[in-house]
Design an enzyme around this catalytic site. Structure first.
Site, PDB file in Angstrom:
ATOM      1  N   GLU A 195      67.135  -3.090 -14.465  1.00 31.03           N
ATOM      2  CA  GLU A 195      68.032  -3.773 -13.525  1.00 31.03           C
ATOM      3  C   GLU A 195      68.498  -2.818 -12.441  1.00 31.03           C
ATOM      4  O   GLU A 195      68.938  -1.709 -12.758  1.00 31.03           O
ATOM      5  CB  GLU A 195      69.237  -4.340 -14.290  1.00 31.03           C
ATOM      6  CG  GLU A 195      68.827  -5.466 -15.223  1.00 31.03           C
ATOM      7  CD  GLU A 195      69.988  -6.082 -15.993  1.00 31.03           C
ATOM      8  OE1 GLU A 195      71.142  -5.713 -15.739  1.00 31.03           O
ATOM      9  OE2 GLU A 195      69.731  -6.936 -16.836  1.00 31.03           O
ATOM     10  N   HIS A 222      72.492 -10.428 -13.354  1.00 30.94           N
ATOM     11  CA  HIS A 222      73.341 -10.058 -14.499  1.00 30.94           C
ATOM     12  C   HIS A 222      74.808 -10.422 -14.220  1.00 30.94           C
ATOM     13  O   HIS A 222      75.689  -9.555 -14.170  1.00 30.94           O
ATOM     14  CB  HIS A 222      73.216  -8.559 -14.809  1.00 30.94           C
ATOM     15  CG  HIS A 222      73.666  -8.227 -16.211  1.00 30.94           C
ATOM     16  ND1 HIS A 222      73.117  -7.222 -16.952  1.00 30.94           N
ATOM     17  CD2 HIS A 222      74.628  -8.779 -17.000  1.00 30.94           C
ATOM     18  CE1 HIS A 222      73.715  -7.157 -18.135  1.00 30.94           C
ATOM     19  NE2 HIS A 222      74.642  -8.098 -18.191  1.00 30.94           N
TER      20      HIS A 222
HETATM   21  P1  NAD Z   1      77.638 -11.723 -31.033  1.00 28.86           P
HETATM   22  O1  NAD Z   1      77.594 -10.394 -31.679  1.00 28.86           O
HETATM   23  O2  NAD Z   1      78.856 -12.571 -31.190  1.00 28.86           O
HETATM   24  O3  NAD Z   1      76.370 -12.593 -31.514  1.00 28.86           O
HETATM   25  C1  NAD Z   1      75.064 -12.083 -31.665  1.00 28.86           C
HETATM   26  C2  NAD Z   1      74.374 -12.889 -32.771  1.00 28.86           C
HETATM   27  O4  NAD Z   1      73.010 -12.474 -32.859  1.00 28.86           O
HETATM   28  C3  NAD Z   1      75.007 -12.653 -34.142  1.00 28.86           C
HETATM   29  O5  NAD Z   1      75.362 -13.889 -34.742  1.00 28.86           O
HETATM   30  C4  NAD Z   1      73.904 -11.963 -34.938  1.00 28.86           C
HETATM   31  O6  NAD Z   1      73.915 -12.337 -36.307  1.00 28.86           O
HETATM   32  C5  NAD Z   1      72.651 -12.454 -34.249  1.00 28.86           C
HETATM   33  N1  NAD Z   1      71.498 -11.603 -34.459  1.00 28.86           N
HETATM   34  C6  NAD Z   1      71.457 -10.271 -34.719  1.00 28.86           C
HETATM   35  N2  NAD Z   1      70.179  -9.862 -34.876  1.00 28.86           N
HETATM   36  C7  NAD Z   1      69.406 -10.970 -34.720  1.00 28.86           C
HETATM   37  C8  NAD Z   1      68.011 -11.196 -34.783  1.00 28.86           C
HETATM   38  N3  NAD Z   1      67.154 -10.202 -35.032  1.00 28.86           N
HETATM   39  N4  NAD Z   1      67.564 -12.445 -34.571  1.00 28.86           N
HETATM   40  C9  NAD Z   1      68.419 -13.470 -34.312  1.00 28.86           C
HETATM   41  N5  NAD Z   1      69.755 -13.328 -34.255  1.00 28.86           N
HETATM   42  C10 NAD Z   1      70.241 -12.081 -34.442  1.00 28.86           C
HETATM   43  O7  NAD Z   1      77.316 -11.457 -29.482  1.00 28.86           O
HETATM   44  P2  NAD Z   1      77.697 -12.361 -28.220  1.00 28.86           P
HETATM   45  O8  NAD Z   1      79.032 -11.941 -27.713  1.00 28.86           O
HETATM   46  O9  NAD Z   1      77.436 -13.790 -28.519  1.00 28.86           O
HETATM   47  O10 NAD Z   1      76.611 -11.812 -27.159  1.00 28.86           O
HETATM   48  C11 NAD Z   1      75.242 -12.193 -27.269  1.00 28.86           C
HETATM   49  C12 NAD Z   1      74.404 -11.439 -26.257  1.00 28.86           C
HETATM   50  O11 NAD Z   1      74.830 -11.746 -24.934  1.00 28.86           O
HETATM   51  C13 NAD Z   1      74.477  -9.929 -26.370  1.00 28.86           C
HETATM   52  O12 NAD Z   1      73.176  -9.410 -26.180  1.00 28.86           O
HETATM   53  C14 NAD Z   1      75.359  -9.526 -25.221  1.00 28.86           C
HETATM   54  O13 NAD Z   1      75.088  -8.220 -24.791  1.00 28.86           O
HETATM   55  C15 NAD Z   1      74.939 -10.554 -24.186  1.00 28.86           C
HETATM   56  N6  NAD Z   1      75.908 -10.787 -23.099  1.00 28.86           N
HETATM   57  C16 NAD Z   1      75.417 -10.874 -21.819  1.00 28.86           C
HETATM   58  C17 NAD Z   1      76.268 -11.142 -20.767  1.00 28.86           C
HETATM   59  C18 NAD Z   1      75.743 -11.227 -19.365  1.00 28.86           C
HETATM   60  O14 NAD Z   1      76.417 -10.793 -18.451  1.00 28.86           O
HETATM   61  N7  NAD Z   1      74.574 -11.792 -19.151  1.00 28.86           N
HETATM   62  C19 NAD Z   1      77.646 -11.336 -21.005  1.00 28.86           C
HETATM   63  C20 NAD Z   1      78.109 -11.278 -22.314  1.00 28.86           C
HETATM   64  C21 NAD Z   1      77.233 -11.005 -23.354  1.00 28.86           C
END
Ligand code: NAD
Length: 525
Positions: A259, A278
């Protein structure tokens, strides 16, 4: 108290600190020397992602007790340096959940109706009624990979759209999925049955390029794909191939492997790709929420309340750490053993402490066990936030201390509920701080909780050990140690074998091929 704010923070947050009677010094954009000088007599530092909180910046910060990061990632803070100085670092992990969830919903609708493409063409003077045919979401299946904070919110909203919602998340319990009205399934099934796929898993070695050539081949032809999580989860070259062949009809991406994406990133050339820079967390509300939450957390901590959303280790008195340190380590390993044996979402955990350790405050052991249990699901889990994350995920944890001593001077037992099954492990600390796994389910064993363990459940009949060791010998895998326990003669038994290198799934299948073996699993601690 004096609070230095070295990155731009929404005024709502700053006024919370001022109303609490603190002196707020705003230094957004100031050079590091100026921030460093201001920290000499500061009690707290608030940052977003721009300030690099290095050991050097903290060097003269004699009074600093807390660093608040308004946002989730703490890559810009030298956690080790802060911990060494006894400074608590806290973040606001869930504050952008709704923003990221709503972007995902926007992406889904934009893909289904090709909004950006049509808008661009109308503005260019066209009236493209032909080729504007969209798809309805109602009645279609949304597949969610990662049913955490954001995934769960997406599920709720998709249900309101009349979609069928299914999810793959190996760490979520069936009960939690059921409460969300989401069908929990395997990754292969999700890929094969979903009309729209959205990924919300964390960035981790296990999830790197989770969606690659093999995964795209398993998807329904014409699937719509959304990634508002992390670029590393998708193999971009494989996605480009899938878009070219029509296997994937459209993709909406907020995140990229690199990015900003390089100009030759193959995905940018596709008309059916929607790209945003992003901006998942970029809403006025999310920015205000992170500022408000971090201000409240920091103000509460300065008032003497326990830290919330702390990301570095708590301060245990050195004398207590001396006593509990080995048990903390054992607890974490037991949690990791349990989750690997469970191979499914754990809904309830019962921890029992027995014997001489009971005289101490054992919360650090519980936190360590939860950390071991959660770290495959949530790579950012640590000894401080593990209990909070467990509660957030609906994991029920019961802790009991029992004076009754079994055969060990001390015992840590953990029972997990996985669907209709209960799985149990127990560990003890022998003399000279030697940790051992002493029970798995009903089987008494005696194994070091380290390295690679092959755990088999068998019929208690002659030939089991010969079969397993023959397979391992054929594959050149050395056995370091072996322990065997059984429920009753002629019943079922368990082998726990310490091996010098991990076994592949193929070797596990070869071991399971014998009618003597009921189940074989590899555990790495
Ligand atoms: P979270 O930790 O609440 O949820 C992540 C989920 O993924 C968990 O339930 C976990 O059990 C599951 N998981 C772990 N390994 C896995 C696998 N191998 N296969 C399937 N599921 C699996 O996180 P969140 O707050 O919901 O965030 C999710 C994602 O979104 C993260 O990657 C975070 O960095 C990203 N995010 C991006 C932005 C953005 O600006 N685009 C903003 C916020 C979060």
């Amino acid at each position: 108290m004096k609070i230095v704010v070295s990155d731009p923070l929404s005024p709502e947050g700053l006024s919370i600190l001022r109303e609490a009677g603190h002196e707020v010094v705003e230094l957004a954009g100031a050079p590091p020397e100026q921030v460093r000088a201001a920290l000499a007599d500061a009690d707290a530092l608030l940052v977003r992602s721009a300030t690099k909180v290095t050991a050097e910046l903290l060097a003269g910060a004699e009074r600093l007790r807390v660093i608040g990061r308004a946002g989730a990632g703490v890559d810009n803070v030298d956690l080790a340096a802060a911990t060494r100085r006894g400074i608590v670092v806290m973040n606001t992990p869930g504050a952008n959940t709704i923003a990221a969830c709503e972007l995902t919903m926007a992406m889904m609708l934009a893909l289904a109706r090709r909004l950006p493409q049509l808008s661009g063409r109308v503005k260019a003077g066209e009236w493209p009624k032909k080729g504007a045919m969209g798809t309805e979401l109602q009645g279609k299946q949304l597949g969610i990979i990662g049913l955490g904070r954001i995934g769960s919110e997406v599920a709720r909203r998709a249900l309101a759209f009349g979609m069928e919602v299914a999810a793959y998340d190996p760490f979520v319990s069936a009960e939690r999925a059921q409460a969300l009205e989401v069908r929990l399934t395997t990754l292969d099934d999700l890929l094969a049955t979903s009309d729209v796929l959205t990924i919300h898993a964390p960035q981790a070695p296990e999830t790197k390029r989770l969606l690659g050539t093999a995964a795209f081949a398993k998807m329904k032809k014409g699937v719509l794909l959304i990634n508002c999580a992390r670029g590393s989860l998708i193999d971009e070259a494989a996605l480009a191939d899938a878009l070219r062949s029509g296997q994937v009809a459209g993709a909406a991406l907020d995140v990229f492997e690199k990015e900003p994406p390089l100009p030759d990133c193959p995905l940018l050339a596709f008309d059916q790709v929607i790209a945003t820079p992003h901006v998942g967390a970029t809403t006025a509300e999310a920015q205000a929420t992170v500022a408000i939450e971090i201000a409240r957390q920091v103000a509460a901590y300065l008032k003497g309340e326990p830290p919330r959303n702390a990301v570095n280790a708590p301060c245990i008195e050195p004398e207590l750490l001396e006593v509990l340190g080995p048990y903390i380590d054992l607890s974490e390993r037991l949690g990791s053993l349990l989750v690997q044996l469970a191979e499914g979402g754990i809904s309830r955990l019962t921890i029992t402490y027995r014997g001489e350790i009971n005289q101490h405050d054992l919360r650090p052991l519980t936190a360590a066990l939860l950390k071991g249990l959660l770290q495959r699901a949530i790579p950012t889990v640590n000894h401080v936030n593990a209990p909070v994350i467990a509660a957030e995920r609906g994991l029920k944890v019961d802790v009991t201390k029992s004076a009754a001593v079994e055969d060990f001077a001390n015992l840590i037992a953990a029972d997990a509920r996985v669907g209709q099954r209960t799985l149990a492990v127990a560990g003890s600390m022998l003399a000279r701080h030697t940790p051992r796994i002493v029970r798995v389910d009903n089987y008494r064993v005696d194994a070091a909780p380290e390295g690679h363990l092959l755990v088999t459940r068998n019929h208690d009949r002659p030939g089991v050990i010969a079969h397993v060791s023959a397979v391992l010998a054929r594959r050149g895998i050395n056995i370091a140690d072996m322990t065997c326990g059984r429920d009753h003669p002629g019943g079922t038994s368990m082998l726990v074998i310490s091996i010098d290198s991990p076994v592949t799934p193929e070797i596990v299948r070869e071991i399971e091929a014998s009618p003597l073996i009921l189940r074989a699993q590899l555990v790495s601690l």
